[in-house]
Design a protein around this motif. Structure first.
Motif: not given
Length: 113
Positions: A4-16
């Motif tokens: 079970v994966e988790s932690g994805g999302g939308l982030v700006q370039a350069g982010g983590s």
């Protein structure tokens, strides 16, 4: 096996972002675990892998930006992603190696420019 994966999302370039994959139903300590990704319109590719003893391997495209790690006490493998780029946008999957390969459902990572 269940992954079970988790932690994805939308982030700006350069982010983590930090992805997690919780495993059950396998002998986690002896499994080489891998993170893969499927970019839009492309085939799934290996991003990073880690053996049961902690040896790691990375694709050239993420080397120096991503770090794979594992916590055998928690049956969990992680992918720390830094300096994200729009080309890192993909569905990210984790997978085990033994006794047979299984896949999680995936987690979407979207990096905006």
């Amino acid at each position: 096996a269940q992954l079970v994966e988790s932690g994805g999302g939308l982030v700006q370039a350069g982010g983590s972002l930090r992805l997690s994959c919780a495993a059950s139903g396998i002998a986690f300590r002896v499994n080489t675990m891998g993170w893969y990704r499927r970019p839009p319109g492309k085939q799934r590719e290996l991003v990073a892998s880690i053996t049961g003893t902690g040896s790691t391997n990375y694709s050239e495209s993420v080397k120096g930006r991503f770090t794979i790690s594992r916590d055998n006490a928690k049956n969990t493998v992680y992918l720390q992603m830094n300096s994200l780029k729009p080309e890192d946008t993909a569905v990210y999957y984790c997978s085990n190696s033994w006794p047979s390969r299984s896949w999680g459902q995936g987690t979407q990572v979207t990096v905006s420019s």
